[in-house]
Design a protein around this motif. Structure first.
Motif, short mmCIF file in Angstrom:
data_model
loop_
_atom_site.label_atom_id
_atom_site.label_comp_id
_atom_site.label_asym_id
_atom_site.label_seq_id
_atom_site.Cartn_x
_atom_site.Cartn_y
_atom_site.Cartn_z
N ALA A 1 24.77 -10.31 -64.30
CA ALA A 1 24.76 -8.85 -64.10
C ALA A 1 24.47 -8.10 -65.39
O ALA A 1 23.69 -7.14 -65.39
N CYS A 2 25.09 -8.52 -66.51
CA CYS A 2 24.93 -7.75 -67.75
C CYS A 2 24.50 -8.60 -68.94
O CYS A 2 24.26 -8.06 -70.02
N GLY A 3 24.43 -9.92 -68.77
CA GLY A 3 23.94 -10.78 -69.84
C GLY A 3 24.97 -11.22 -70.85
O GLY A 3 24.64 -11.99 -71.76
N ALA A 4 26.21 -10.77 -70.73
CA ALA A 4 27.24 -11.15 -71.70
C ALA A 4 27.60 -12.63 -71.54
O ALA A 4 27.47 -13.21 -70.47
N SER A 5 28.06 -13.23 -72.64
CA SER A 5 28.51 -14.62 -72.60
C SER A 5 29.80 -14.72 -71.80
O SER A 5 30.72 -13.92 -71.99
N GLY A 6 29.86 -15.71 -70.91
CA GLY A 6 31.04 -15.87 -70.07
C GLY A 6 32.18 -16.55 -70.78
O GLY A 6 32.01 -17.19 -71.83
N ARG A 7 33.37 -16.42 -70.20
CA ARG A 7 34.57 -17.08 -70.70
C ARG A 7 35.17 -17.92 -69.59
O ARG A 7 35.15 -17.51 -68.42
N PRO A 8 35.70 -19.10 -69.90
CA PRO A 8 36.33 -19.92 -68.86
C PRO A 8 37.48 -19.15 -68.19
O PRO A 8 38.28 -18.51 -68.87
N ALA A 9 37.53 -19.23 -66.87
CA ALA A 9 38.58 -18.53 -66.14
C ALA A 9 39.48 -19.50 -65.39
O ALA A 9 40.69 -19.52 -65.59
N PHE A 10 38.89 -20.33 -64.50
CA PHE A 10 39.68 -21.23 -63.67
C PHE A 10 39.01 -22.61 -63.68
O PHE A 10 37.88 -22.76 -63.23
N ARG A 11 39.72 -23.59 -64.19
CA ARG A 11 39.19 -24.94 -64.31
C ARG A 11 39.62 -25.80 -63.11
O ARG A 11 40.75 -25.70 -62.64
N GLY A 12 38.70 -26.63 -62.65
CA GLY A 12 39.06 -27.66 -61.68
C GLY A 12 39.45 -27.17 -60.30
O GLY A 12 40.28 -27.80 -59.64
N THR A 13 38.86 -26.06 -59.84
CA THR A 13 39.18 -25.60 -58.49
C THR A 13 38.57 -26.54 -57.46
O THR A 13 37.55 -27.18 -57.70
N GLY B 1 34.99 -33.50 -55.54
CA GLY B 1 34.67 -32.89 -56.83
C GLY B 1 35.45 -31.62 -57.06
O GLY B 1 36.22 -31.15 -56.22
N SER B 2 35.26 -31.05 -58.24
CA SER B 2 35.93 -29.80 -58.60
C SER B 2 34.92 -28.87 -59.25
O SER B 2 33.83 -29.29 -59.64
N TYR B 3 35.31 -27.59 -59.37
CA TYR B 3 34.38 -26.56 -59.83
C TYR B 3 35.11 -25.64 -60.80
O TYR B 3 36.26 -25.27 -60.58
N ASP B 4 34.40 -25.27 -61.87
CA ASP B 4 34.94 -24.37 -62.88
C ASP B 4 34.36 -22.98 -62.69
O ASP B 4 33.16 -22.81 -62.50
N TYR B 5 35.24 -21.97 -62.74
CA TYR B 5 34.80 -20.58 -62.66
C TYR B 5 34.88 -19.94 -64.04
O TYR B 5 35.82 -20.19 -64.81
N TRP B 6 33.88 -19.10 -64.32
CA TRP B 6 33.80 -18.32 -65.55
C TRP B 6 33.86 -16.84 -65.20
O TRP B 6 33.63 -16.45 -64.05
N THR B 7 34.16 -16.03 -66.19
CA THR B 7 34.23 -14.59 -65.95
C THR B 7 33.55 -13.85 -67.09
O THR B 7 33.48 -14.34 -68.23
N CYS B 8 33.03 -12.67 -66.77
CA CYS B 8 32.36 -11.84 -67.76
C CYS B 8 33.38 -10.87 -68.37
O CYS B 8 34.05 -10.13 -67.64
N PRO B 9 33.51 -10.85 -69.71
CA PRO B 9 34.46 -9.92 -70.33
C PRO B 9 34.03 -8.47 -70.23
O PRO B 9 34.84 -7.57 -70.46
N SER B 10 32.78 -8.21 -69.86
CA SER B 10 32.27 -6.84 -69.80
C SER B 10 32.37 -6.25 -68.39
O SER B 10 33.04 -5.25 -68.18
N CYS B 11 31.71 -6.90 -67.42
CA CYS B 11 31.68 -6.33 -66.05
C CYS B 11 32.55 -7.09 -65.07
O CYS B 11 32.60 -6.74 -63.89
N GLN B 12 33.25 -8.15 -65.52
CA GLN B 12 34.21 -8.91 -64.73
C GLN B 12 33.60 -9.70 -63.57
O GLN B 12 34.30 -10.06 -62.61
#
Length: 361
Positions: A29-41, A50-61
């Motif tokens: 959405a805005c190009g910002a670098s993501g941050r790890p949010a939820f590991r191993g969902t 398997g499992s999946y990792d979610y990331w989040t944007c510190p700018s637009c969430q």
């Protein structure tokens, strides 16, 4: 005597399987670098391994899965697992002679420009419908609980529902005068829907049917955008298919809703590999504007909050069963409604309406 020592045979390098996931480190959405949010969902809907990792944007969430399955892998997973989850409600025709349908016709005539109620009292009933349609339970039921995704009337307008599933939304829109069709990537679901609802459903993704440019007056994307690995490509294609001034309606889980903030990794909306991107109001608006749409309205709704809370509780406890409706939790629903009335971004469902700009002159 011993013979000469023979060299060890040279073995070919082992052929490694091609990677089946794609790293996505930045916010689309805005190009910002993501941050790890939820590991191993885990996939609590269909139980895929398997499992999946979610990331989040510190700018637009924006929240997203990284790494993501490839498109081929996603198609395989959908063919194997997801079709059984399709919703198939009973759909009442627009002209059914009941009090409920008379109220519906009055509301849709008064607020959305659909044909007036027949008879000498038609104009008065339309005015009545315009007034009572603002009462949330009445207006919501009149629109089949579709909210902003029930478009204003465009006589004989062409409508495409992307990811239509079994096609019940297409059936409703055809009953209300739209020349509506659906697009569904899963062939088995499309064939079943054509038989069940007697509506035209094309098979494939958005690029496969040979639709001409500027063909549709309206396109709906209902709980599909969160499943798409490249939302920009989908929205760009939709823009080409829409006529100037064409209507685009989107409904998707709200990644900034109260349950998402409350439950974190156990929120019902986190569902890898099915939900790849979870938008909030800001990130959805940014993506639409990046694809040259005029955003008309963005809002969040708390309608599903009463069951999203209990479903998320069950996921946290490891007892969630998607085939069983979770019980309602009305105190949480009330809390979310109250908070959403203050900020507008706490609801569980996110809706947006946008238009393709009209050509000047």
């Amino acid at each position: 005597m011993t013979g000469p020592t023979l060299p060890e045979p040279t073995l070919p390098e082992p052929t490694l399987p091609k990677p089946t996931r794609i790293e996505k480190p930045s916010c689309l959405a805005c190009g910002a670098s993501g941050r790890p949010a939820f590991r191993g969902t885990r996939d609590y809907m269909c139980g895929t391994p398997g499992s999946y990792d979610y990331w989040t944007c510190p700018s637009c969430q924006l929240i997203w899965v990284s790494p993501q399955p490839t498109q081929r892998e996603l198609l395989r997973l959908y063919e194997q697992n997801y079709g059984v989850r399709q919703h198939a409600p009973e759909v009442a025709a627009a002209d059914v002679g009941s009090v409920k349908q008379a109220v519906r016709r009055a509301v849709l005539a008064g607020q959305e420009g659909y044909p007036d109620v027949a008879g000498p009292l038609g104009p008065a009933l339309s005015l009545f419908g315009k007034s009572i349609g603002w009462v949330p339970p009445i207006g919501d039921r009149a629109r089949y609980h579709l909210g902003l995704l029930f478009p204003p009337n465009r006589p004989a307008g062409k409508l495409l529902d992307i990811g239509c599933g079994l096609g019940w939304y297409v059936r409703i829109m055809r009953d209300w005068g739209w020349d509506a069709c659906g697009l569904e990537p899963d062939g088995n679901t499309a064939r079943k829907g054509r038989e069940m609802y007697q509506v035209p459903i094309f098979e494939g993704d958005i690029n496969e049917p040979d639709f001409p440019d500027e063909h549709f007056d309206a396109i709906s994307i209902r709980h599909v955008l969160e499943h798409v690995s490249d939302p920009h490509a989908l929205l760009s294609r939709c823009r080409r298919l829409l006529k100037p001034g064409g209507w685009l309606g989107i409904a998707t889980p709200n990644g900034r809703g109260l349950a998402s903030r409350w439950f974190g990794q156990w929120w019902r909306g986190l569902c890898g590999p099915w939900h790849l991107h979870l938008f909030g109001p800001d990130s959805l608006r940014k993506v639409l504007e990046a694809n040259a749409y005029e955003v008309k309205r963005v809002r969040t709704l708390s309608r599903p909050a009463h069951w999203v809370y209990t479903a998320s509780q069950q996921i946290r406890q490891g007892v969630y069963r998607p085939e069983v409706n979770p019980p309602s939790c009305w105190w949480f629903h009330g809390l979310e409604v109250a908070l959403n009335s203050l900020t507008g971004d706490f609801g569980e469902e996110l809706e947006a309406v946008a238009e393709k700009p009209r050509i000047a002159g």
